[in-house]
Scaffold this active site. Structure first.
Site, PDB file in Angstrom:
ATOM      1  N   ARG A 138      -8.055  -0.558   1.260  1.00  0.00           N
ATOM      2  CA  ARG A 138      -8.423  -1.804   1.060  1.00  0.00           C
ATOM      3  C   ARG A 138      -8.845  -1.212  -1.017  1.00  0.00           C
ATOM      4  NH1 ARG A 138     -12.725  -1.663   5.404  1.00  0.00           N
ATOM      5  NH2 ARG A 138     -10.447  -0.768   6.270  1.00  0.00           N
ATOM      6  N   LYS A 183     -10.108  13.117   8.356  1.00  0.00           N
ATOM      7  CA  LYS A 183      -9.750  12.679   9.567  1.00  0.00           C
ATOM      8  C   LYS A 183      -9.550  13.905  10.903  1.00  0.00           C
ATOM      9  CE  LYS A 183      -6.489   8.595   7.547  1.00  0.00           C
ATOM     10  NZ  LYS A 183      -7.067   8.101   8.761  1.00  0.00           N
ATOM     11  N   ASP A 186       1.869   6.725   6.217  1.00  0.00           N
ATOM     12  CA  ASP A 186       0.771   5.402   5.270  1.00  0.00           C
ATOM     13  C   ASP A 186       0.754   4.638   3.919  1.00  0.00           C
ATOM     14  OD1 ASP A 186      -2.204   3.754   5.557  1.00  0.00           O
ATOM     15  OD2 ASP A 186      -3.521   5.700   4.103  1.00  0.00           O
ATOM     16  N   LYS A 229       1.153  -1.256  -0.144  1.00  0.00           N
ATOM     17  CA  LYS A 229       0.117   0.257   0.049  1.00  0.00           C
ATOM     18  C   LYS A 229       0.609   1.367  -0.054  1.00  0.00           C
ATOM     19  CE  LYS A 229      -3.289   2.571   3.313  1.00  0.00           C
ATOM     20  NZ  LYS A 229      -3.877   2.783   4.481  1.00  0.00           N
TER      21      LYS A 229
END
Length: 496
Positions: free
Chosen positions: A352, A278, A289, A266
């Site tokens: 995802r 967020k 991330d 990812k």
């Protein structure tokens, strides 16, 4: 920094510093006993100033009867409780102390210490990785840098040389190089480490190590039908990239039919959460991330650096997740590369979405095993904290192989369920399924989402949300799970 294996006598080793272990209760290790005898009890006399905690240190200079300029005593905790963590703490304590010395070389008389049932090769790998990690410093972007400490240029590992240990040393040094790459990428801010930057880093690796590289652009993804990936990237001014980097080490060793391992990482270079924004607190840490992508690049760099006899392809979907007029909205429905439709109920469950299209794309290589690596869910941090990586798999044998490799690397994982019962939480009235399943079992339902795109493949998912970086005063990338992935690739290939 160079490491070498050489048989040495601690009392006669001509080194800038020799490192010796001491257990609680002033119990000297065999090497320390020899030095104490040569120095006529000087070590025993000084032990009152050494705390018993593993990793504590005490420096002695100019001991009569000892050839080394300095002797560094390192606490190793209670002997009867001595295990892997105490050994690693001792290594870290020694490395931090050596960093502050003027010695240009050192001999580490800790590596032959018995650590449970671990072989000496395990001690050696941990020593190299531990020292390299402790001495790592990220100050590339500071204008007023701390003055450079005198470089510790060489560390001798006092062991009897042999082919097995030399191989372990080569592996450890290459793994440390790969981990350093992953750390640097993770620590860079998102205005520098963009999707294009990651693509350029992959191209650099390809040039340096003669790897195969391909970078798919937005138009390529549109032509293929990567609707989920493109939905995440829709509001960003940074163009998305799908990086494909391939290392054919087994083929180069004359084994073209060796199984192929696929790693999917990812690569969200910054995650605002999109429209599902967020909270502001600690949002700066969302530059991490892309740690899954960094770990895949680091793993390929490590395997290529040691010329490992393995075949590995890395597939890295990378983009930003931003709000804006073109942003995907909660309730939107997208069509994935697999043809399945997804209702996006939360745009902050974006990892995802890019992974599902990347996993489908990776399947075209027909890998023998497929592993994805992602900072996927805060729920995994709640479940496992910052110690273990979450492990999910649709194949028990693959999961056990990964668990064993993780234990060998001391980059540990914990198996989590992937039962069909949890799939019900992803039910949608408007698409084949939703991208979230509510608060209960959040890390499991995220893995269940990915499982819908890996049916028919031997697949595992590593949720590194709790292990990829540290917060607080020591904020920074950990480079996990590079050591695990390297160990798995080598062990898996040897079994095949």
């Amino acid at each position: 920094m160079e490491f070498s294996i050489k048989t040495l006598s601690p009392e006669s080793a001509k080194s800038g510093c020799i490192v010796l272990g001491v257990h609680a209760g002033e119990e000297l290790t065999p090497a320390a006993k020899r030095v104490d005898q040569a120095a006529r009890g000087a070590l025993k006399k000084a032990l009152g100033d050494l705390p018993p905690k593993a990793g504590s240190t005490l420096l002695l200079r100019g001991l009569a009867g000892v050839a080394a300029e300095r002797v560094l005593l390192v606490g190793m905790g209670e002997r009867k409780e001595f295990a892997e963590n105490a050994y690693r703490d001792a290594l870290r304590g020694a490395a931090l102390a050596l960093r502050d010395l003027e010695a240009k070389d050192a001999a580490l008389f800790l590596v032959d210490t018995k650590v449970n049932s671990r072989p000496v090769s395990w001690n050696l790998r941990q020593a190299v990785l531990g020292v390299r990690e402790a001495l790592y410093r990220f100050d590339l972007l500071k204008t007023q840098k701390k003055p450079d400490a005198p470089a510790l240029g060489h560390v001798t590992l006092p062991l009897a040389a042999g082919a097995q240990l030399e191989q372990a040393l080569s592996e450890a040094q290459s793994t440390a190089d790969g981990a350093e790459l992953a750390r640097n990428l993770g620590n860079l801010p998102s205005n520098i480490c963009t999707p294009s930057y990651l693509a350029d880093e992959a191209k650099k690796l390809a040039r340096e190590f003669k790897l195969q590289v391909e970078v798919l652009e937005r138009r390529d993804m549109e032509r293929l039908g990567m609707g989920a990936f493109l939905a995440v990237a829709s509001a960003s001014h940074q163009p998305p990239k799908l990086i494909v980097l391939r290392y054919n080490g087994a083929a180069a060793k004359g084994n073209p039919r060796a199984p192929l391992l696929a790693l999917v990482g990812k690569g969200i270079t910054f995650d605002t959460g999109g429209i599902s924004l967020k909270p502001a607190g600690e949002m700066d840490e969302m530059k991490f991330d892309m740690s899954g992508a960094g770990s895949v690049l680091g793993t390929l760099r490590a395997l290529a650096g040691m010329k490992a006899p393995v075949n590995v392809v890395g597939v890295i979907p990378t983009c930003e997740n931003m709000p804006g007029g073109h942003a995907t909205k909660p309730g939107d429905v997208v069509t994935t590369l697999s043809g399945q439709t997804v209702e996006i109920l939360n745009t902050d469950a974006e990892g995802r979405l890019i992974l599902c299209d990347a996993l489908t794309y990776a399947s075209r290589f027909e890998p023998e095993a497929l592993i994805d690596v992602a900072t996927l869910t805060g729920a995994c941090v709640v479940a496992l904290g910052h110690v273990a990586t979450g492990l999910f798999s649709n194949d028990e044998r693959l999961a056990e192989e990964i668990r064993e490799a993780a234990d060998d690397a001391w980059d540990r994982v914990w198996p989590m369920p992937l039962w069909e019962d949890y799939q019900e939480q992803l039910r949608s009235n408007f698409a084949d399924f939703a991208n979230i399943g509510g608060r209960p079992a959040g890390s499991i339902t995220a893995a269940c989402f990915l499982a819908r795109f890996t049916r028919g493949m031997r697949w595992a998912h590593l949720d590194i949300a709790g292990t990829a970086w540290k917060s607080g005063r020591e904020k920074g990338s950990t480079a996990r799970p590079v050591p695990l992935l390297v160990r798995f690739a080598l062990r898996h290939a040897s079994k095949k």
